[in-house]
Write a protein that holds these residues in place. Structure first.
Motif, PDB file in Angstrom:
ATOM      1  N   GLY A   1      52.569 -33.548 -27.201  1.00  0.00           N
ATOM      2  CA  GLY A   1      52.994 -33.865 -28.553  1.00  0.00           C
ATOM      3  C   GLY A   1      53.199 -35.343 -28.814  1.00  0.00           C
ATOM      4  N   THR A   2      53.807 -36.033 -27.878  1.00  0.00           N
ATOM      5  CA  THR A   2      54.068 -37.464 -28.083  1.00  0.00           C
ATOM      6  C   THR A   2      52.776 -38.246 -28.218  1.00  0.00           C
ATOM      7  OG1 THR A   2      56.227 -37.446 -26.994  1.00  0.00           O
ATOM      8  CG2 THR A   2      55.055 -39.537 -27.029  1.00  0.00           C
ATOM      9  N   GLU A   3      51.816 -37.972 -27.341  1.00  0.00           N
ATOM     10  CA  GLU A   3      50.540 -38.676 -27.454  1.00  0.00           C
ATOM     11  C   GLU A   3      49.819 -38.296 -28.743  1.00  0.00           C
ATOM     12  OE1 GLU A   3      46.082 -39.051 -25.697  1.00  0.00           O
ATOM     13  OE2 GLU A   3      47.547 -38.083 -24.381  1.00  0.00           O
ATOM     14  N   GLY A   4      49.817 -37.008 -29.071  1.00  0.00           N
ATOM     15  CA  GLY A   4      49.144 -36.561 -30.282  1.00  0.00           C
ATOM     16  C   GLY A   4      49.718 -37.214 -31.527  1.00  0.00           C
TER      17      GLY A   4
ATOM     18  N   ILE B   1      45.659 -31.002 -44.938  1.00  0.00           N
ATOM     19  CA  ILE B   1      46.140 -31.609 -43.689  1.00  0.00           C
ATOM     20  C   ILE B   1      44.957 -32.224 -42.957  1.00  0.00           C
ATOM     21  CG2 ILE B   1      47.209 -31.153 -41.443  1.00  0.00           C
ATOM     22  CD1 ILE B   1      48.714 -28.814 -42.826  1.00  0.00           C
ATOM     23  N   ASP B   2      45.069 -33.497 -42.655  1.00  0.00           N
ATOM     24  CA  ASP B   2      43.978 -34.207 -41.979  1.00  0.00           C
ATOM     25  C   ASP B   2      44.165 -34.255 -40.469  1.00  0.00           C
ATOM     26  OD1 ASP B   2      42.503 -35.256 -44.393  1.00  0.00           O
ATOM     27  OD2 ASP B   2      44.484 -36.109 -44.766  1.00  0.00           O
ATOM     28  N   LEU B   3      45.424 -34.238 -40.021  1.00  0.00           N
ATOM     29  CA  LEU B   3      45.715 -34.314 -38.593  1.00  0.00           C
ATOM     30  C   LEU B   3      46.902 -33.395 -38.291  1.00  0.00           C
ATOM     31  CD1 LEU B   3      45.541 -37.666 -39.683  1.00  0.00           C
ATOM     32  CD2 LEU B   3      44.662 -37.676 -37.344  1.00  0.00           C
ATOM     33  N   CYS B   4      46.853 -32.734 -37.132  1.00  0.00           N
ATOM     34  CA  CYS B   4      47.916 -31.791 -36.793  1.00  0.00           C
ATOM     35  C   CYS B   4      48.105 -31.765 -35.279  1.00  0.00           C
ATOM     36  CB  CYS B   4      47.559 -30.397 -37.305  1.00  0.00           C
ATOM     37  SG  CYS B   4      48.825 -29.158 -37.015  1.00  0.00           S
ATOM     38  N   THR B   5      49.349 -31.904 -34.835  1.00  0.00           N
ATOM     39  CA  THR B   5      49.678 -32.012 -33.417  1.00  0.00           C
ATOM     40  C   THR B   5      50.291 -30.726 -32.883  1.00  0.00           C
ATOM     41  OG1 THR B   5      50.235 -34.338 -33.826  1.00  0.00           O
ATOM     42  CG2 THR B   5      50.941 -33.395 -31.721  1.00  0.00           C
ATOM     43  N   ILE B   6      49.802 -30.272 -31.709  1.00  0.00           N
ATOM     44  CA  ILE B   6      50.472 -29.180 -30.996  1.00  0.00           C
ATOM     45  C   ILE B   6      50.603 -29.557 -29.519  1.00  0.00           C
ATOM     46  CG2 ILE B   6      49.614 -27.441 -32.611  1.00  0.00           C
ATOM     47  CD1 ILE B   6      47.702 -26.489 -30.445  1.00  0.00           C
ATOM     48  N   SER B   7      51.509 -28.863 -28.832  1.00  0.00           N
ATOM     49  CA  SER B   7      51.815 -29.190 -27.435  1.00  0.00           C
ATOM     50  C   SER B   7      51.810 -27.929 -26.586  1.00  0.00           C
ATOM     51  CB  SER B   7      53.177 -29.873 -27.357  1.00  0.00           C
ATOM     52  OG  SER B   7      53.564 -30.097 -26.016  1.00  0.00           O
ATOM     53  N   GLY B   8      51.206 -28.011 -25.402  1.00  0.00           N
ATOM     54  CA  GLY B   8      51.066 -26.845 -24.530  1.00  0.00           C
ATOM     55  C   GLY B   8      52.372 -26.311 -23.975  1.00  0.00           C
ATOM     56  N   HIS B   9      53.290 -27.199 -23.598  1.00  0.00           N
ATOM     57  CA  HIS B   9      54.476 -26.712 -22.893  1.00  0.00           C
ATOM     58  C   HIS B   9      55.501 -26.075 -23.824  1.00  0.00           C
ATOM     59  CE1 HIS B   9      57.718 -29.836 -23.549  1.00  0.00           C
ATOM     60  NE2 HIS B   9      56.674 -30.516 -23.968  1.00  0.00           N
ATOM     61  N   LYS B  10      55.228 -26.065 -25.136  1.00  0.00           N
ATOM     62  CA  LYS B  10      56.070 -25.317 -26.072  1.00  0.00           C
ATOM     63  C   LYS B  10      55.550 -23.894 -26.252  1.00  0.00           C
ATOM     64  CE  LYS B  10      58.177 -29.258 -27.170  1.00  0.00           C
ATOM     65  NZ  LYS B  10      59.530 -29.622 -26.762  1.00  0.00           N
ATOM     66  N   LEU B  11      54.392 -23.597 -25.632  1.00  0.00           N
ATOM     67  CA  LEU B  11      53.723 -22.303 -25.824  1.00  0.00           C
ATOM     68  C   LEU B  11      53.570 -21.553 -24.502  1.00  0.00           C
ATOM     69  CD1 LEU B  11      50.731 -23.698 -27.927  1.00  0.00           C
ATOM     70  CD2 LEU B  11      52.896 -22.832 -28.811  1.00  0.00           C
ATOM     71  N   HIS B  12      54.446 -21.833 -23.557  1.00  0.00           N
ATOM     72  CA  HIS B  12      54.361 -21.259 -22.209  1.00  0.00           C
ATOM     73  C   HIS B  12      53.131 -21.773 -21.467  1.00  0.00           C
ATOM     74  CE1 HIS B  12      57.732 -18.593 -23.088  1.00  0.00           C
ATOM     75  NE2 HIS B  12      57.157 -18.392 -24.256  1.00  0.00           N
TER      76      HIS B  12
ATOM     77  N   VAL C   1      41.996 -25.903 -19.850  1.00  0.00           N
ATOM     78  CA  VAL C   1      41.777 -24.457 -19.752  1.00  0.00           C
ATOM     79  C   VAL C   1      43.106 -23.704 -19.823  1.00  0.00           C
ATOM     80  CG1 VAL C   1      40.939 -22.596 -18.257  1.00  0.00           C
ATOM     81  CG2 VAL C   1      39.622 -24.717 -18.469  1.00  0.00           C
ATOM     82  N   SER C   2      44.119 -24.231 -19.132  1.00  0.00           N
ATOM     83  CA  SER C   2      45.427 -23.566 -19.153  1.00  0.00           C
ATOM     84  C   SER C   2      46.058 -23.626 -20.541  1.00  0.00           C
ATOM     85  CB  SER C   2      46.361 -24.198 -18.116  1.00  0.00           C
ATOM     86  OG  SER C   2      46.741 -25.511 -18.486  1.00  0.00           O
ATOM     87  N   MET C   3      45.845 -24.729 -21.259  1.00  0.00           N
ATOM     88  CA  MET C   3      46.364 -24.863 -22.620  1.00  0.00           C
ATOM     89  C   MET C   3      45.732 -23.822 -23.545  1.00  0.00           C
ATOM     90  SD  MET C   3      47.860 -26.968 -25.098  1.00  0.00           S
ATOM     91  CE  MET C   3      47.864 -26.486 -26.818  1.00  0.00           C
ATOM     92  N   VAL C   4      44.426 -23.667 -23.434  1.00  0.00           N
ATOM     93  CA  VAL C   4      43.726 -22.696 -24.279  1.00  0.00           C
ATOM     94  C   VAL C   4      44.148 -21.274 -23.914  1.00  0.00           C
ATOM     95  CG1 VAL C   4      41.463 -21.818 -24.976  1.00  0.00           C
ATOM     96  CG2 VAL C   4      41.795 -24.276 -24.624  1.00  0.00           C
ATOM     97  N   LYS C   5      44.373 -21.024 -22.634  1.00  0.00           N
ATOM     98  CA  LYS C   5      44.865 -19.718 -22.198  1.00  0.00           C
ATOM     99  C   LYS C   5      46.231 -19.445 -22.824  1.00  0.00           C
ATOM    100  CE  LYS C   5      43.989 -17.128 -18.948  1.00  0.00           C
ATOM    101  NZ  LYS C   5      43.333 -15.798 -18.852  1.00  0.00           N
ATOM    102  N   ALA C   6      47.127 -20.438 -22.788  1.00  0.00           N
ATOM    103  CA  ALA C   6      48.455 -20.281 -23.381  1.00  0.00           C
ATOM    104  C   ALA C   6      48.352 -20.023 -24.883  1.00  0.00           C
ATOM    105  CB  ALA C   6      49.295 -21.530 -23.115  1.00  0.00           C
ATOM    106  N   LEU C   7      47.443 -20.731 -25.535  1.00  0.00           N
ATOM    107  CA  LEU C   7      47.249 -20.569 -26.975  1.00  0.00           C
ATOM    108  C   LEU C   7      46.760 -19.153 -27.291  1.00  0.00           C
ATOM    109  CD1 LEU C   7      47.348 -22.212 -29.639  1.00  0.00           C
ATOM    110  CD2 LEU C   7      44.947 -22.804 -29.241  1.00  0.00           C
ATOM    111  N   ARG C   8      45.821 -18.648 -26.484  1.00  0.00           N
ATOM    112  CA  ARG C   8      45.292 -17.295 -26.703  1.00  0.00           C
ATOM    113  C   ARG C   8      46.365 -16.235 -26.483  1.00  0.00           C
ATOM    114  NH1 ARG C   8      43.206 -13.379 -23.666  1.00  0.00           N
ATOM    115  NH2 ARG C   8      43.011 -14.614 -21.771  1.00  0.00           N
ATOM    116  N   LEU C   9      47.128 -16.370 -25.399  1.00  0.00           N
ATOM    117  CA  LEU C   9      48.192 -15.408 -25.114  1.00  0.00           C
ATOM    118  C   LEU C   9      49.247 -15.416 -26.215  1.00  0.00           C
ATOM    119  CD1 LEU C   9      48.681 -16.073 -21.282  1.00  0.00           C
ATOM    120  CD2 LEU C   9      47.586 -14.078 -22.338  1.00  0.00           C
ATOM    121  N   MET C  10      49.553 -16.612 -26.724  1.00  0.00           N
ATOM    122  CA  MET C  10      50.525 -16.719 -27.804  1.00  0.00           C
ATOM    123  C   MET C  10      50.005 -16.025 -29.063  1.00  0.00           C
ATOM    124  SD  MET C  10      51.108 -18.516 -30.828  1.00  0.00           S
ATOM    125  CE  MET C  10      50.080 -19.960 -30.691  1.00  0.00           C
TER     126      MET C  10
END
Length: 379
Positions: free
Chosen positions: A69-72, A192-203, A243-252
């Motif tokens: 999130g911070t980098e995004g 919305i032109d830009l949108c930030t998400i973070s992996g560690h908030k989604l397991h 890959v792990s981020m996308v997996k977390a996103l799918r599971l969520m």
């Protein structure tokens, strides 16, 4: 253990950890390498981006994999401001942003940009009318958090997006880190032109994230180098993390509807029980994200309560983990107009899809006991 600090970070899902390990072992080659192993890694990277785009209902080339999130947020805010400085030097945000946004705006002020920090009402929400009035011919960026990380208030980003559409010269960024999986947001035709998400908030894992950059939006990159991520974020890709981020996103996404309903029921229970306890003020508004409940217990130091609960294996927090070790006062609660006594005694309880009613019952019982013990000592 009863873990109620999910807004700070979530426990990584077992499947996410497995995917990270498998990719680290099998697809360790650099995706930029031209040999066969590099080619396999590159294909997996592209497949992951396509899957993430499908889940977010956007185009694959509109996604940039980041370190969180911070980098995004920094890439979106600084990238737009520096790239489009010739268009104008005025940028807009709110007084209740996450430190990674607030400090990014502060840094741009030092570079000569003019910043408008919009005030909020007692619920922590900005006025759409005030935002519209703040826009000038010199405005090139609006950045607004979707769900506040401390009190859970929801900003009217859909309405702001409609306003942004009327001003093609400016760009609209949304910090969706706390909203993803809790308060759905459709990016298609949203303004919305830009949108930030973070992996560690989604397991997912720390060090993973995604920045959505709408087609046609250009950024000045923070990192220059090998031109990865369409030259928007140079650096060897963290393929296992991706890959792990996308997996977390799918599971969520698979659990999102039921998970939101479950957390909403727990939040209602917490609000009812806390309202009946003496000396507790609820700071989270009625219309808020389902996973955050912020309260104040004036007269008691929040860190003492946190440590007492921690000894019982119950974990809550004060404010944003990124600022919890700094000044005692919550900048967010102060911006909402709360007294110093209330803004320095805040506690944050944050839920996940996996939080149970039994855990909440235990937490509420132990919290009430801890408050009584402390008050008895102080009397």
């Amino acid at each position: 253990m009863i873990y109620l600090d999910n807004s700070a970070t979530t426990k990584p899902d077992t499947q996410v950890l497995q995917s990270f390990q498998q990719v680290s072992e099998r697809f360790f080659a650099n995706p930029s390498s031209i040999h066969q192993l590099g080619g396999e890694a590159e294909k997996l990277l592209q497949r992951s981006k396509e899957q993430a785009a499908q889940l977010m209902r956007v185009r694959p080339d509109e996604l940039v994999f980041t370190a969180g999130g911070t980098e995004g947020n920094n890439l979106a805010i600084k990238g737009i401001s520096l790239e489009h400085r010739k268009r104008g030097g005025h940028i807009i945000t709110t007084q209740v942003e996450h430190p990674s946004v607030y400090e990014a705006f502060n840094s741009l002020e030092q570079l000569g940009f003019t910043v408008t920090y919009l005030p909020v009402d007692e619920t922590g929400v900005v006025s759409v009318d005030e935002l519209q009035k703040a826009i000038t011919d010199d405005t090139i960026l609006i950045s607004v958090i979707h769900v506040n990380n401390e009190i859970g208030s929801i900003q009217p980003v859909e309405q702001i997006g409609e306003i942004a559409k009327q001003h093609p010269k400016l760009f609209f960024h949304v910090d969706h880190v706390q909203g993803m999986g809790k308060v759905p947001l459709d990016l298609g035709d949203s303004g919305i032109d830009l949108c930030t998400i973070s992996g560690h908030k989604l397991h997912g894992l720390k060090g993973t994230g995604i920045l959505y950059v709408r087609e046609g939006t250009t950024l000045f990159p923070l990192f220059h180098g090998g031109g990865q991520e369409q030259s928007r974020r140079s650096g060897t890709e963290n393929l296992a993390g991706v890959v792990s981020m996308v997996k977390a996103l799918r599971l969520m996404k698979e659990r999102e509807t039921a998970g939101i309903r479950h957390m909403s029921e727990l939040q209602t229970l917490i609000r009812q029980k806390l309202s009946a306890m003496d000396g507790i003020f609820i700071n989270t508004p009625e219309q808020a994200a389902p996973h955050i409940m912020n309260i104040s217990v004036p007269g008691l130091k929040p860190e003492v309560l946190i440590h007492i609960l921690g000894e019982q294996g119950i974990y809550i927090s004060t404010k944003s983990a990124c600022s919890s070790k700094q000044t005692d006062e919550s900048k967010i609660l102060a911006a909402c107009g709360h007294s110093g006594e209330r803004s320095t005694s805040a506690l944050r309880i944050s839920l996940s899809y996996d939080t149970t009613k039994t855990e909440i019952d235990t937490f509420l019982r132990e919290l009430e006991k801890a408050i009584k013990q402390l008050k008895a000592v102080l009397e």
